[in-house]
Design an enzyme around this catalytic site. Structure first.
Site, PDB file in Angstrom:
ATOM      1  CE1 TYR A 166      38.715  42.324  36.358  1.00 16.28           C
ATOM      2  CE2 TYR A 166      37.311  41.656  38.175  1.00 16.28           C
ATOM      3  CZ  TYR A 166      37.836  42.647  37.376  1.00 16.28           C
ATOM      4  OH  TYR A 166      37.485  43.957  37.593  1.00 16.28           O
ATOM      5  CE  LYS A 180      40.799  44.652  38.573  1.00 13.41           C
ATOM      6  NZ  LYS A 180      41.430  45.950  38.254  1.00 13.41           N
TER       7      LYS A 180
END
Length: 250
Positions: free
Chosen positions: A153, A157
């Site tokens: 994750y 990002k």
């Protein structure tokens, strides 16, 4: 449609932050093409009919580049001029970094980062045809943090920030601006129970967020909508953190 009208595409618009973004843009008087896997309109109770009438439901899976391109072509064929794109759709999976599978890694990267590239590429010819426009990518303040169990994750990002910078520089000559809005902990219908006062997550956030309150989906929606006004006219390539100061608090 006999006359062309402008619209802004928002991915993942049926729920959560995406729905709040679609609402804020419609409240500005803009038409919003609400992309989601289901094609459902935003789940926003109590919205006046004159606002919801500005939503256009569209079915598109962001992990399918052909579907994204087809959905945008359909808008153009129906007379809509695409003047903006908000890449909001995403997924959050966690797990111990020594054990996550390549399938886990690929799903997160495909949904959170590769889809941003695909959507931007699909929107590019439409934005060029209309003389330019704005792309807003929804990142996360995890892009600058080391977070246990969030390897994929955080990497996805961080990639959103890099994609934003590269496209902002490369496409500026076409009148296209690209921004990254990076939320911290935001209360949505998907996590409201976990964020409720008295729970362990809320107790942690009360210590970490200087103002002792997480943000709301409406906070993010308002910020994104503001970038489509003259106030955002000279902004491009930047990441704006909307995390209540948590990412900088010592």
């Amino acid at each position: 449609m006999s006359e062309q009208r402008e619209c802004i595409v928002v991915t993942g618009a049926s729920r959560g932050i995406g729905a709040a973004i679609a609402l804020a843009l419609a409240q500005q008087g803009r038409h919003v093409a609400c992309f989601s896997r289901s094609g459902a309109l935003p789940a926003c109770p109590g919205v006046p009919a004159e606002v919801s009438a500005r939503w256009i439901g569209a079915k598109a899976d962001v992990t399918d580049p052909a579907a994204l391109a087809a959905a945008m072509r359909k808008l153009a064929d129906e007379g809509w001029r695409i003047k903006g794109l908000v890449n909001n759709a995403g997924v959050h999976l966690d797990g111990p970094s020594a054990e996550i599978s390549l399938e886990h890694w690929q799903e997160v990267m495909d949904t959170n980062a590769t889809s941003v590239v695909s959507a931007c590429q699909a929107a590019y010819p439409h934005l060029v045809a209309t003389g330019g426009g704005m792309i807003v990518n929804i990142g996360s303040f995890f892009d600058k943090l080391g977070v246990k169990r969030n390897l994929a994750y955080c990497a996805s990002k961080a990639a959103v920030g890099a994609i934003t910078r590269c496209l902002a520089v490369e496409w500026a000559g076409k009148g296209i601006r690209v921004m990254d809005v990076a939320p911290g902990y935001i209360v949505t219908d998907l996590n409201a129970d976990a964020m409720a006062a008295g729970g362990p997550l809320r107790a942690y956030l009360d210590k970490r967020i200087p103002g002792r309150e997480p943000g709301t989906a409406a906070d993010v929606g308002a910020l994104v909508a503001s970038l489509f006004t003259p106030a955002g006219g000279f902004l491009t390539g930047e990441t704006i953190y909307i995390d209540g100061g948590q990412g900088i608090a010592h």
